[in-house]
Design a protein around this motif. Structure first.
Motif, short mmCIF file in Angstrom:
data_model
loop_
_atom_site.label_atom_id
_atom_site.label_comp_id
_atom_site.label_asym_id
_atom_site.label_seq_id
_atom_site.Cartn_x
_atom_site.Cartn_y
_atom_site.Cartn_z
N UNK A 10 0.80 -1.22 0.00
CA UNK A 10 0.00 0.00 0.00
C UNK A 10 0.84 1.28 0.00
N UNK A 11 2.08 1.18 0.50
CA UNK A 11 2.93 2.37 0.62
C UNK A 11 4.39 1.93 0.76
N UNK A 12 5.27 2.90 0.69
CA UNK A 12 6.70 2.62 0.90
C UNK A 12 6.91 2.10 2.32
N UNK A 13 6.20 2.70 3.27
CA UNK A 13 6.32 2.27 4.66
C UNK A 13 5.87 0.82 4.83
N UNK A 14 4.85 0.44 4.10
CA UNK A 14 4.36 -0.94 4.11
C UNK A 14 5.44 -1.88 3.59
N UNK A 15 6.11 -1.49 2.51
CA UNK A 15 7.21 -2.28 1.95
C UNK A 15 8.36 -2.38 2.95
N UNK A 16 8.67 -1.29 3.64
CA UNK A 16 9.73 -1.31 4.66
C UNK A 16 9.39 -2.27 5.80
N UNK A 17 8.15 -2.23 6.27
CA UNK A 17 7.73 -3.13 7.35
C UNK A 17 7.84 -4.59 6.92
N UNK A 33 0.92 0.95 -5.98
CA UNK A 33 -0.34 1.63 -6.26
C UNK A 33 -0.26 2.44 -7.56
N UNK A 34 0.26 1.82 -8.62
CA UNK A 34 0.35 2.40 -9.97
C UNK A 34 1.32 3.57 -10.10
N UNK A 46 11.19 14.19 0.20
CA UNK A 46 11.45 12.98 0.95
C UNK A 46 10.73 12.96 2.30
N UNK A 47 10.45 14.12 2.84
CA UNK A 47 9.83 14.18 4.16
C UNK A 47 8.31 14.34 4.12
N UNK A 48 7.74 14.37 2.93
CA UNK A 48 6.29 14.50 2.83
C UNK A 48 5.60 13.22 3.26
N UNK A 49 4.47 13.34 3.95
CA UNK A 49 3.69 12.14 4.25
C UNK A 49 3.23 11.47 2.96
N UNK A 50 3.13 10.15 3.01
CA UNK A 50 2.78 9.37 1.82
C UNK A 50 1.46 9.83 1.19
N UNK A 51 0.44 10.08 2.00
CA UNK A 51 -0.87 10.48 1.46
C UNK A 51 -0.80 11.84 0.76
N UNK A 52 0.00 12.76 1.29
CA UNK A 52 0.16 14.07 0.67
C UNK A 52 0.93 13.95 -0.66
N UNK A 53 1.96 13.12 -0.66
CA UNK A 53 2.75 12.90 -1.88
C UNK A 53 1.84 12.33 -2.97
N UNK A 54 1.01 11.35 -2.61
CA UNK A 54 0.09 10.74 -3.58
C UNK A 54 -0.91 11.76 -4.11
N UNK A 55 -1.45 12.59 -3.23
CA UNK A 55 -2.44 13.59 -3.65
C UNK A 55 -1.81 14.60 -4.61
#
Length: 138
Positions: free
Chosen positions: A13-20, A57-58, A122-131
């Protein structure tokens, strides 16, 4: 010149998900791997500094440097390719990508650049980057 691979990160779902997932399966800071059915014929070019670019996510969002390509045999006796990867996930400039199956070669000139710390992305939250990507502001 290095040749890259590009692959969908299915179920991520996200980069953080891949890291976990990486840390849970392989251990924090340990080399990781991904097993795929087809072995790249252009092995030497990939091992000359190539990376695998992950589509989440495309959107191409992150890459990992390829350390090795190993031929393995699975439990059913089928030959596979284990792509051995550096543990570090390097965020890239977001780039939309349509779904595809398997992996594909990615020429260096077609690969998105690394996300610049100077640009603040690099420091943007994932949801903001996607938006921002969806709005075409990136």
């Amino acid at each position: 010149m290095a040749l890259h691979l590009i692959k969908l990160s299915v179920g991520t779902e996200s980069i953080e998900d891949l890291e976990r997932w990486r840390d849970r399966v392989f251990g924090k800071g340990q080399p990781t791997s991904h097993v795929t059915r087809m072995f790249p014929k252009r092995r030497d070019e990939i091992l000359d500094g190539g990376s695998i670019y992950w589509v989440i996510k495309r959107v191409v969002q992150v890459r990992q440097r390829v350390l090795d390509l190993e031929e393995i045999t699975d439990s059913a006796g089928v030959k596979r390719c284990r792509i051995v990867l550096e543990p570090e996930l390097i965020r890239t400039n977001p780039a939309p990508k349509r779904p595809f199956q398997g992996w594909r070669y990615l020429k260096p000139e077609d690969a998105p650049g690394d996300l610049s710390v100077a640009a603040g992305g690099e420091n943007l939250p994932e949801d903001l980057r996607r938006k921002l990507l969806e709005l075409g502001a990136w």
